[in-house]
Design an enzyme around this catalytic site. Sequence first.
Site, PDB file in Angstrom:
ATOM      1  N   GLY A  99       7.626  29.614  25.515  1.00 23.04           N
ATOM      2  CA  GLY A  99       8.075  29.624  24.134  1.00 23.04           C
ATOM      3  C   GLY A  99       8.946  28.468  23.690  1.00 23.04           C
TER       4      GLY A  99
ATOM      5  N   GLU B  83       7.459  30.860  31.994  1.00 21.96           N
ATOM      6  CA  GLU B  83       6.014  30.630  31.797  1.00 21.96           C
ATOM      7  C   GLU B  83       5.778  29.571  30.720  1.00 21.96           C
ATOM      8  OE1 GLU B  83       4.604  34.440  30.500  1.00 21.96           O
ATOM      9  OE2 GLU B  83       5.066  35.426  32.397  1.00 21.96           O
ATOM     10  N   PRO B  84       6.262  28.365  30.904  1.00 26.97           N
ATOM     11  CA  PRO B  84       6.121  27.367  29.834  1.00 26.97           C
ATOM     12  C   PRO B  84       4.697  26.835  29.708  1.00 26.97           C
ATOM     13  CG  PRO B  84       7.056  26.357  31.801  1.00 26.97           C
ATOM     14  CD  PRO B  84       6.929  27.832  32.101  1.00 26.97           C
ATOM     15  N   GLY B  85       4.251  26.674  28.485  1.00 26.12           N
ATOM     16  CA  GLY B  85       2.954  26.059  28.232  1.00 26.12           C
ATOM     17  C   GLY B  85       3.154  24.815  27.383  1.00 26.12           C
TER      18      GLY B  85
ATOM     19  N   ARG C 135      -5.268  23.683  15.536  1.00 26.41           N
ATOM     20  CA  ARG C 135      -3.900  24.054  15.139  1.00 26.41           C
ATOM     21  C   ARG C 135      -3.611  23.802  13.651  1.00 26.41           C
ATOM     22  NH1 ARG C 135       0.151  21.854  16.807  1.00 26.41           N
ATOM     23  NH2 ARG C 135       1.461  23.700  16.863  1.00 26.41           N
TER      24      ARG C 135
ATOM     25  N   TYR D 153      -2.825  27.347  11.985  1.00 21.17           N
ATOM     26  CA  TYR D 153      -1.408  27.677  11.767  1.00 21.17           C
ATOM     27  C   TYR D 153      -0.744  26.773  10.749  1.00 21.17           C
ATOM     28  CZ  TYR D 153      -1.943  28.991  16.823  1.00 21.17           C
ATOM     29  OH  TYR D 153      -2.339  29.466  18.034  1.00 21.17           O
TER      30      TYR D 153
ATOM     31  N   CYS E 196     -18.150  21.949   8.187  1.00 25.70           N
ATOM     32  CA  CYS E 196     -18.412  22.434   6.826  1.00 25.70           C
ATOM     33  C   CYS E 196     -17.472  23.574   6.453  1.00 25.70           C
ATOM     34  CB  CYS E 196     -19.869  22.856   6.702  1.00 25.70           C
ATOM     35  SG  CYS E 196     -20.958  21.497   7.094  1.00 25.70           S
TER      36      CYS E 196
ATOM     37  N   TYR F 175      -2.696  23.639  23.429  1.00 26.15           N
ATOM     38  CA  TYR F 175      -3.532  24.394  22.498  1.00 26.15           C
ATOM     39  C   TYR F 175      -4.441  23.451  21.711  1.00 26.15           C
ATOM     40  CZ  TYR F 175      -0.040  27.655  24.079  1.00 26.15           C
ATOM     41  OH  TYR F 175       0.780  28.388  24.900  1.00 26.15           O
TER      42      TYR F 175
END
Length: 414
Positions: A238, A272-274, A311, A315, A341, A369
Amino acid sequence: MSFNFQENRLFVESKALSEIAQEFGTPCYVYSRAAFESQLAQYHKGLDGQSGLICYAVKACSNIAILNILAKKGAGFDIVSIGELQRVIRAGGDPKKVVFSGVAKEYKEIQYALEVGIHCFNVESPDEIDLINQVAFDLNKIAPISLRVNPDVDAKTHPYISTGLKDNKFGVDIKQAVSVYERAAKLKNIEIKGVDCHIGSQLIDMTPFMDALDRVLNLVDELAKKNIIISHLDLGGGIGVDYQGETPPDIAAYIQDVREKIKGRDLSLIFEPGRSISANSGVLLTKVQFLKPNDHKNFAIIDAGMNDLIRPSLYSAWQKIQLIEPSSAPLKTWDLVGPICETGDFLGKDRELALEQNAVVAVMGSGAYGFSMSSNYNSRNKPCEILVDGAKVHVIGKRQTIEQQLENEQLISE
Ligand SMILES: Cc1ncc(COP(=O)(O)O)c(C=O)c1O
């Protein structure tokens, strides 16, 4: 910084991005090995002298070469599917350093995870505990579990990436956690190991993390009174990154703060870093196909779209876009739109850039991501993935072909 300008040309480590675009074509993801390693090192520095694990969230950027690099530096992995576990194993990762998150684990996934001997299941519901207990019984094994609790703190991030509120589907309401643990403690093939929470992604302010930690520690104390002993805390991922001038927290300092709070308790720590490991370790290169100004808008049509990097469309995420080489074109305000399209197919809007046809731009912060959320929408092949290590360039993911896309499809015979 692994991505930097040298004489107005954007480099990744010692390699000019223009040379990579020239050699491998666009769209193309480019990653820096040094960036991945230095971000992971921040986490290890924070954990130094404390028992624990850094479990990189595979979903953020799942290429096996990247997983292999991180595994060699001691990382464990946070996975959410059997496919991610298979990737970790293919990449030489140690299953004993794997935590298995996700709300919908299936029998065969649990079975495989027990067979390879993962570190812990991060369970998200009482039904899931029953299923894990059943699979473990069938295999004559004991399954280590941690319950993902939902501490109901507002991470104040985008609603789609906020996960720790009571109206999110993840985890178990912290108020119900004691009774869920009490029930789990009675199951013969379950071993209670930890408590786990992940409250959201792209967090810049650490207050919600610390609030969640306080609530989780209260839970640990309540459980201890009932003789349920927790040996590890998994605080999820996070931590945010700088996409648009944000000032993310110092990772090692954040871990030190956590260590300070748990002082005096016999707890090991899992993170748990991404995003904080991969986002600024990669860029997406894309070429301007056509310029299409009209009375209202200047559109620059680029060869990457929402299928390559979703992304911005999904978002409304903002990522910096910059030319990789100097340009003599006039500065104008452009919407950079893709070939898909859909009106929502854009990578950036209202960007001041000196664009001309065939110019290549880098969409910064695309390492998390990015490729892992790419798709074949509009039957477009997935881009290639390149890893730079100093001056060395490795193709770690070949550009997909139409044959590969069609591999599993077949005509009916009449
Ligand atoms: C359970 C869990 N852990 C870790 C992560 C990684 O989060 P981030 O990329 O924000 O570090 C996620 C992201 O969705 C997650 O759901």
